[in-house]
Design a protein around this motif. Structure first.
Motif, PDB file in Angstrom:
ATOM      1  N   THR A 251       0.821  -1.217   0.000  1.00 15.21           N
ATOM      2  CA  THR A 251       0.000   0.000   0.000  1.00 15.21           C
ATOM      3  C   THR A 251       0.855   1.267   0.000  1.00 15.21           C
ATOM      4  O   THR A 251       0.371   2.339  -0.367  1.00 15.21           O
ATOM      5  CB  THR A 251      -0.950   0.021   1.217  1.00 15.21           C
ATOM      6  OG1 THR A 251      -0.206  -0.183   2.428  1.00 15.21           O
ATOM      7  CG2 THR A 251      -2.014  -1.065   1.083  1.00 15.21           C
ATOM      8  N   LYS A 252       2.119   1.167   0.358  1.00 10.69           N
ATOM      9  CA  LYS A 252       3.026   2.314   0.260  1.00 10.69           C
ATOM     10  C   LYS A 252       3.545   2.505  -1.164  1.00 10.69           C
ATOM     11  O   LYS A 252       3.745   3.637  -1.607  1.00 10.69           O
ATOM     12  CB  LYS A 252       4.219   2.129   1.208  1.00 10.69           C
ATOM     13  CG  LYS A 252       3.932   2.466   2.659  1.00 10.69           C
ATOM     14  CD  LYS A 252       5.205   2.373   3.483  1.00 10.69           C
ATOM     15  CE  LYS A 252       4.978   2.865   4.917  1.00 10.69           C
ATOM     16  NZ  LYS A 252       6.230   2.767   5.733  1.00 10.69           N
ATOM     17  N   ALA A 253       3.764   1.403  -1.888  1.00  7.09           N
ATOM     18  CA  ALA A 253       4.443   1.492  -3.182  1.00  7.09           C
ATOM     19  C   ALA A 253       3.513   1.405  -4.387  1.00  7.09           C
ATOM     20  O   ALA A 253       3.682   2.141  -5.365  1.00  7.09           O
ATOM     21  CB  ALA A 253       5.502   0.385  -3.280  1.00  7.09           C
ATOM     22  N   MET A 254       2.529   0.512  -4.343  1.00 12.82           N
ATOM     23  CA  MET A 254       1.756   0.230  -5.538  1.00 12.82           C
ATOM     24  C   MET A 254       0.830   1.363  -5.995  1.00 12.82           C
ATOM     25  O   MET A 254       0.688   1.588  -7.208  1.00 12.82           O
ATOM     26  CB  MET A 254       0.965  -1.073  -5.364  1.00 12.82           C
ATOM     27  CG  MET A 254       1.846  -2.309  -5.446  1.00 12.82           C
ATOM     28  SD  MET A 254       0.926  -3.872  -5.345  1.00 12.82           S
ATOM     29  CE  MET A 254      -0.092  -3.779  -6.810  1.00 12.82           C
ATOM     30  N   PRO A 255       0.177   2.103  -5.091  1.00 11.32           N
ATOM     31  CA  PRO A 255      -0.728   3.154  -5.578  1.00 11.32           C
ATOM     32  C   PRO A 255      -0.048   4.201  -6.452  1.00 11.32           C
ATOM     33  O   PRO A 255      -0.628   4.653  -7.457  1.00 11.32           O
ATOM     34  CB  PRO A 255      -1.279   3.760  -4.280  1.00 11.32           C
ATOM     35  CG  PRO A 255      -1.237   2.628  -3.303  1.00 11.32           C
ATOM     36  CD  PRO A 255       0.029   1.899  -3.633  1.00 11.32           C
ATOM     37  N   GLY A 256       1.174   4.588  -6.115  1.00 11.80           N
ATOM     38  CA  GLY A 256       1.885   5.560  -6.938  1.00 11.80           C
ATOM     39  C   GLY A 256       2.177   5.028  -8.324  1.00 11.80           C
ATOM     40  O   GLY A 256       2.027   5.749  -9.331  1.00 11.80           O
ATOM     41  N   TRP A 257       2.603   3.773  -8.382  1.00  9.65           N
ATOM     42  CA  TRP A 257       2.848   3.137  -9.689  1.00  9.65           C
ATOM     43  C   TRP A 257       1.555   3.004 -10.479  1.00  9.65           C
ATOM     44  O   TRP A 257       1.506   3.330 -11.678  1.00  9.65           O
ATOM     45  CB  TRP A 257       3.491   1.768  -9.475  1.00  9.65           C
ATOM     46  CG  TRP A 257       3.295   0.832 -10.623  1.00  9.65           C
ATOM     47  CD1 TRP A 257       3.695   1.023 -11.912  1.00  9.65           C
ATOM     48  CD2 TRP A 257       2.629  -0.436 -10.594  1.00  9.65           C
ATOM     49  NE1 TRP A 257       3.327  -0.064 -12.687  1.00  9.65           N
ATOM     50  CE2 TRP A 257       2.674  -0.965 -11.905  1.00  9.65           C
ATOM     51  CE3 TRP A 257       2.029  -1.183  -9.578  1.00  9.65           C
ATOM     52  CZ2 TRP A 257       2.121  -2.207 -12.225  1.00  9.65           C
ATOM     53  CZ3 TRP A 257       1.478  -2.418  -9.898  1.00  9.65           C
ATOM     54  CH2 TRP A 257       1.525  -2.908 -11.207  1.00  9.65           C
ATOM     55  N   LEU A 258       0.486   2.537  -9.838  1.00 12.46           N
ATOM     56  CA  LEU A 258      -0.781   2.359 -10.526  1.00 12.46           C
ATOM     57  C   LEU A 258      -1.321   3.690 -11.053  1.00 12.46           C
ATOM     58  O   LEU A 258      -1.833   3.758 -12.177  1.00 12.46           O
ATOM     59  CB  LEU A 258      -1.807   1.720  -9.583  1.00 12.46           C
ATOM     60  CG  LEU A 258      -1.573   0.245  -9.244  1.00 12.46           C
ATOM     61  CD1 LEU A 258      -2.478  -0.187  -8.096  1.00 12.46           C
ATOM     62  CD2 LEU A 258      -1.803  -0.632 -10.470  1.00 12.46           C
ATOM     63  N   LYS A 259      -1.214   4.737 -10.253  1.00  7.82           N
ATOM     64  CA  LYS A 259      -1.750   6.036 -10.660  1.00  7.82           C
ATOM     65  C   LYS A 259      -1.061   6.546 -11.923  1.00  7.82           C
ATOM     66  O   LYS A 259      -1.705   6.873 -12.912  1.00  7.82           O
ATOM     67  CB  LYS A 259      -1.607   7.060  -9.538  1.00  7.82           C
ATOM     68  CG  LYS A 259      -2.256   8.411  -9.846  1.00  7.82           C
ATOM     69  CD  LYS A 259      -2.169   9.345  -8.647  1.00  7.82           C
ATOM     70  CE  LYS A 259      -2.997  10.615  -8.884  1.00  7.82           C
ATOM     71  NZ  LYS A 259      -2.559  11.383 -10.057  1.00  7.82           N
ATOM     72  N   THR A 317       5.541 -10.225  -8.002  1.00 11.35           N
ATOM     73  CA  THR A 317       6.395 -10.188  -6.813  1.00 11.35           C
ATOM     74  C   THR A 317       7.158  -8.875  -6.682  1.00 11.35           C
ATOM     75  O   THR A 317       7.917  -8.700  -5.729  1.00 11.35           O
ATOM     76  CB  THR A 317       7.412 -11.347  -6.860  1.00 11.35           C
ATOM     77  OG1 THR A 317       8.115 -11.311  -8.114  1.00 11.35           O
ATOM     78  CG2 THR A 317       6.721 -12.694  -6.708  1.00 11.35           C
ATOM     79  N   GLU A 318       6.971  -7.954  -7.638  1.00 13.26           N
ATOM     80  CA  GLU A 318       7.721  -6.702  -7.637  1.00 13.26           C
ATOM     81  C   GLU A 318       6.908  -5.535  -7.082  1.00 13.26           C
ATOM     82  O   GLU A 318       7.206  -4.371  -7.339  1.00 13.26           O
ATOM     83  CB  GLU A 318       8.181  -6.369  -9.066  1.00 13.26           C
ATOM     84  CG  GLU A 318       7.032  -6.195 -10.048  1.00 13.26           C
ATOM     85  CD  GLU A 318       7.487  -5.967 -11.483  1.00 13.26           C
ATOM     86  OE1 GLU A 318       8.344  -5.094 -11.707  1.00 13.26           O
ATOM     87  OE2 GLU A 318       6.974  -6.675 -12.375  1.00 13.26           O
ATOM     88  N   GLY A 319       5.871  -5.827  -6.293  1.00 11.06           N
ATOM     89  CA  GLY A 319       4.973  -4.791  -5.812  1.00 11.06           C
ATOM     90  C   GLY A 319       5.604  -3.781  -4.880  1.00 11.06           C
ATOM     91  O   GLY A 319       5.057  -2.687  -4.681  1.00 11.06           O
ATOM     92  N   SER A 320       6.758  -4.105  -4.319  1.00  9.74           N
ATOM     93  CA  SER A 320       7.473  -3.147  -3.467  1.00  9.74           C
ATOM     94  C   SER A 320       8.154  -2.068  -4.292  1.00  9.74           C
ATOM     95  O   SER A 320       8.474  -0.990  -3.779  1.00  9.74           O
ATOM     96  CB  SER A 320       8.524  -3.878  -2.627  1.00  9.74           C
ATOM     97  OG  SER A 320       9.547  -4.418  -3.476  1.00  9.74           O
TER      98      SER A 320
END
Length: 342
Positions: A251-259, A317-320
């Motif tokens: 939840t710290k890393a993925m939202p920024g990438w998804l956005k 597995t790279e969600g971080s």
């Protein structure tokens, strides 16, 4: 049960494209070291959501870097390529890798890719069945001609012939990304396993497997083929000593990438599209997939397999977004989760 890593080569905020691609390559190398069964390579154009524009090209590199690992595309987008060109590449990888290559294909989306590559919106709206049929003929027959609305040419020999590879399979395995009843039927009628997306939960995946079996029986596919179909479930995997820590990492890393990744997609015809809320989507994925302790992750995978009948998994597995954390995640998946499943 067979577990692999789903590699998007995702470009997280503040990262360069080369950094994302290097992490993708390392993920595959570590996956083989860790005892995973496969890596599945995504393909995207012009967006940081995924920086690999040619899954078959990256597959060729990784097949050369590994010795045991199966490498698959998830997926090669059929409307933007000529099926014969893709078939030739797939045959080449099948023959030279000793049968370790899987060709995953899909319809893709109504993106600007269709304009750039000259395929046009019609290839997306109506052309997928014709492309898939031509591709399968190329991978299974010694010579092929075409007389369809999109592809028409005289008979030519298939070179290299995938059936001449020193493997048990007559040609490369083909799986089809399915997101609708129409695509499920298309795959089932040809006896091709499905690749089901990570946004879909167990109940919906079970319904799609049941629908696939129904259509396959109606099409007269052999019973052993229907029962043995090795469908693939895409998901997310993040391992930590506490579930809260695994969820926090994502939840710290993925939202920024998804956005930034999802916002960059451009439709070819200006049609409206709604975008998922990045944080809510991340939280949904954490709830659907193996995110938590090794025991929890193993139990979640076993439960999904039991509920759906799906035997293969492609796990992001790279969600971080971090190389070292991704490598550790893959190693823990191999060392601490797989033993519970085998």
């Amino acid at each position: 049960m067979r577990v692999g890593s789903f590699v998007l080569a995702a470009q997280f905020p503040g990262q360069g494209q080369g950094e994302a691609l290097h992490r993708a390559v390392r993920t595959a190398e570590v996956a083989e070291e860790a005892g995973l069964d496969a890596v599945w390579l995504a393909e995207h154009h012009f967006v940081p959501y995924g920086t690999c524009p040619s899954a078959v090209t990256l597959a060729a590199l990784l097949l050369g870097r590994t010795r045991r690992l199966r490498v698959g595309t998830a997926v090669s987008v059929l409307p933007t390529v000529h099926p014969v060109a893709l078939g030739e590449q797939a045959a080449l990888l099948h023959v030279t890798s000793g049968g370790r290559f899987t060709l995953g294909v899909g319809r893709g989306g109504p993106w600007v890719d269709l304009e750039v590559f000259g395929a046009g919106l019609d290839a997306y709206d109506h052309g997928f069945p014709e492309s898939l049929e031509l591709l399968m003929r190329w991978l299974r027959e010694p010579a092929v001609s075409a007389s369809g609305p999109r592809f028409s040419f005289r008979e030519v020999p298939v070179v290299p012939r995938p059936s001449e590879a020193l493997t048990e399979a007559p040609g490369p395995e083909v799986v089809v990304a399915c997101t609708s009843p129409a695509s499920v039927r298309l795959a089932a009628e040809r006896g091709l396993p499905m690749l089901l997306g990570m946004h879909v939960g167990d109940e919906e995946k079970a319904e799609m497997v049941a629908l696939w079996r129904q259509h396959a029986r109606t099409a007269g596919r052999p019973a052993e083929e229907i029962l043995g179909a090795a469908h693939v479930s895409a998901g997310v995997c993040q391992i930590a000593d506490r579930r809260t820590d695994a969820v926090e990492t994502l939840t710290k890393a993925m939202p920024g990438w998804l956005k930034q990744g999802l916002e960059a997609h451009m439709t070819v015809d200006g049609r409206f599209r709604s975008m998922r809320d990045p944080l809510a989507y991340t939280e949904l994925l954490c709830g659907l997939h193996p995110v938590g302790t090794p025991r929890l992750c193993a139990d979640r995978l076993a439960a999904t397999s039991e509920r759906t009948g799906i035997s293969r998994f492609a796990l992001l597995t790279e969600g971080s977004g971090d190389l070292a954390a991704t490598e550790e995640n893959v190693r823990r998946l191999g060392a601490e989760v797989l033993p519970h499943l085998r």
